[in-house]
Design a protein around this motif. Structure first.
Motif, PDB file in Angstrom:
ATOM      1  N   ALA A   1      40.531  12.103  33.663  1.00  0.00           N
ATOM      2  CA  ALA A   1      39.105  12.291  33.373  1.00  0.00           C
ATOM      3  C   ALA A   1      38.739  11.569  32.073  1.00  0.00           C
ATOM      4  O   ALA A   1      37.704  10.899  31.996  1.00  0.00           O
ATOM      5  CB  ALA A   1      38.778  13.784  33.287  1.00  0.00           C
ATOM      6  N   ALA A   2      39.595  11.682  31.055  1.00  0.00           N
ATOM      7  CA  ALA A   2      39.332  10.991  29.780  1.00  0.00           C
ATOM      8  C   ALA A   2      39.344   9.473  29.975  1.00  0.00           C
ATOM      9  O   ALA A   2      38.521   8.749  29.405  1.00  0.00           O
ATOM     10  CB  ALA A   2      40.368  11.408  28.735  1.00  0.00           C
ATOM     11  N   ALA A   3      40.278   8.977  30.794  1.00  0.00           N
ATOM     12  CA  ALA A   3      40.339   7.535  31.071  1.00  0.00           C
ATOM     13  C   ALA A   3      39.064   7.079  31.771  1.00  0.00           C
ATOM     14  O   ALA A   3      38.542   5.997  31.482  1.00  0.00           O
ATOM     15  CB  ALA A   3      41.559   7.214  31.933  1.00  0.00           C
ATOM     16  N   GLY A   4      38.574   7.908  32.686  1.00  0.00           N
ATOM     17  CA  GLY A   4      37.338   7.580  33.395  1.00  0.00           C
ATOM     18  C   GLY A   4      36.166   7.453  32.431  1.00  0.00           C
ATOM     19  O   GLY A   4      35.322   6.561  32.576  1.00  0.00           O
ATOM     20  N   ARG A   5      36.132   8.318  31.422  1.00  0.00           N
ATOM     21  CA  ARG A   5      35.036   8.249  30.451  1.00  0.00           C
ATOM     22  C   ARG A   5      35.136   6.996  29.594  1.00  0.00           C
ATOM     23  O   ARG A   5      34.131   6.355  29.311  1.00  0.00           O
ATOM     24  CB  ARG A   5      35.003   9.507  29.582  1.00  0.00           C
ATOM     25  CG  ARG A   5      34.217  10.631  30.261  1.00  0.00           C
ATOM     26  CD  ARG A   5      34.135  11.841  29.359  1.00  0.00           C
ATOM     27  NE  ARG A   5      35.435  12.484  29.305  1.00  0.00           N
ATOM     28  CZ  ARG A   5      35.752  13.592  29.988  1.00  0.00           C
ATOM     29  NH1 ARG A   5      34.864  14.173  30.746  1.00  0.00           N
ATOM     30  NH2 ARG A   5      36.948  14.105  29.906  1.00  0.00           N
ATOM     31  N   ALA A   6      36.357   6.633  29.163  1.00  0.00           N
ATOM     32  CA  ALA A   6      36.517   5.394  28.372  1.00  0.00           C
ATOM     33  C   ALA A   6      36.090   4.190  29.205  1.00  0.00           C
ATOM     34  O   ALA A   6      35.428   3.276  28.703  1.00  0.00           O
ATOM     35  CB  ALA A   6      37.967   5.237  27.909  1.00  0.00           C
ATOM     36  N   LEU A   7      36.464   4.213  30.487  1.00  0.00           N
ATOM     37  CA  LEU A   7      36.092   3.112  31.368  1.00  0.00           C
ATOM     38  C   LEU A   7      34.575   3.047  31.547  1.00  0.00           C
ATOM     39  O   LEU A   7      33.979   1.965  31.551  1.00  0.00           O
ATOM     40  CB  LEU A   7      36.792   3.276  32.722  1.00  0.00           C
ATOM     41  CG  LEU A   7      36.774   2.076  33.635  1.00  0.00           C
ATOM     42  CD1 LEU A   7      37.417   0.869  32.972  1.00  0.00           C
ATOM     43  CD2 LEU A   7      37.506   2.396  34.943  1.00  0.00           C
TER      44      LEU A   7
END
Lengths: 237, 237
Positions: free
Chosen positions: A74-80
């Motif tokens: 989920a955190a990676a999705g937000r950075a992306l």
């Protein structure tokens, strides 16, 4: 580097409040002279978010369990999403994202390499501390952007970064192993040094050398927020 | 494994049409007996998409230039969106994603390790071929899911996978170096073997052993689509 080290002594003066409120309550610094031109600003912010995404993807791959993997995704999705939002702003202005980012890739790649850490906990602390610091930094600089792009970028970068996953896993690991706490406190201190250097190098040279003291309050705020993150983990900054 | 190898001879009979149309024009196979129970289905599809995302993140990290990085980041975002959509379906049914995925992680991790490749081009071909094959496979199995979840999952997985980036970069590299073409053709043949094995192991044992011949047309379709992907790159399947 020495200049930032000298100033670290002032960081404790900032009130212990959430970052956003601190920023509003501090005497307004006219940031305009320090904000890079629009496309270079967007290029480096976009490339930084892509690097954050890559770090988070690495943290996913090396996560010790599926729950951590899932939370980090989920955190990676937000950075992306932040990266893609910035890329969309570049395109909106007729820029070619790869070209606009190119000038910043070697510096930011080197930064990512320096701060990736030797294991999962070090990487997690980097994502939390360097990510938090530079998100705040780019939000702060966005005040100096022309037109309505500043508020839009600030909104994009200010979205919930999903930092609970970092805090939860780091606190649990530190609680279970005090030696890890000392080790990570050292790592956190090294991270803030490297992060300050990369932030400083993102500023246009002429602005900085012309009036160094004007930018100082901005870094004081950012370091105060960093110290609160360290304190929240039980680490001495 | 032998059974799939023997059947590969039939793959050329399938008409050269886009995958979706082929699937619709083929005599409908009653897939219901082969679709796993809902939560295990969602768990393995979700974990597969997470692995695809990790592979794409690795491809981003090792990309030779910023344009490729940027294009791959869009593909990674789509894989992550598929993963998150499947995780949302798991939660909607009261499942805990980490628990539901746990039973499939070691098999799919091993598959990802086998198919990651030794360099960027091998990894790109894996993302394209194994990703395309297993997306199609899970879409096909979704016909056997109860209620309205099947169409919803098929829609989610059928979204544009952003495969242009794979085709563009692989065709350019193969065009510039015929030896790479032969090498990647071999790699593609190995990939389809590993992919078929992992797909087969995703099916409930009782369904397969009870009536092996009924599932065969599904694999024939999937292999035909694989062959078209290979052909499109100028590789002999």
């Amino acid at each position: 580097m020495i200049i930032w080290t000298d100033r670290r002594g002032k960081r404790m003066e900032a009130p212990r409040q959430p970052t956003r409120r601190v920023r509003q309550s501090t005497t307004k610094v006219d940031i305009a002279g320090f904000t890079p031109e629009l496309l270079p600003y967007l290029g480096q912010a976009a490339y930084f978010q892509l690097g954050m995404f890559e770090n988070l993807a690495l943290a996913i791959s090396t996560a010790p369990d599926l729950t951590a993997k899932e939370e980090l995704s989920a955190a990676a999705g937000r950075a992306l999403a932040k990266h893609q939002g910035l890329v969309a702003e570049i395109r909106r202005r007729g820029g070619e994202p790869a070209e606009v980012m190119a000038g910043f890739s070697s510096r930011l790649d080197a930064f990512r390499e320096q701060t990736a850490g030797a294991d999962w906990h070090e990487l997690l602390l980097s994502c939390y501390l360097a990510g938090g610091f530079l998100d705040d930094f780019f939000i702060r600089l966005s005040d100096g952007l022309p037109g309505d792009v500043g508020p839009r970028v600030a909104h994009l970068l200010g979205q919930d970064a999903g930092t609970d996953v970092f805090v939860t896993h780091l606190k649990a690991a530190i609680g279970a192993d005090p030696a890890l706490g000392s080790h990570l406190a050292l790592w956190g201190r090294r991270l803030v040094g490297d992060t300050l250097l990369v932030a400083r190098s993102a500023l246009p040279m002429e602005g900085i050398t012309a009036d160094e003291s004007r930018i100082e309050p901005v870094f004081t705020e950012l370091i105060a927020a960093h110290t609160r993150r360290m304190d929240g983990l039980g680490l001495t900054a």
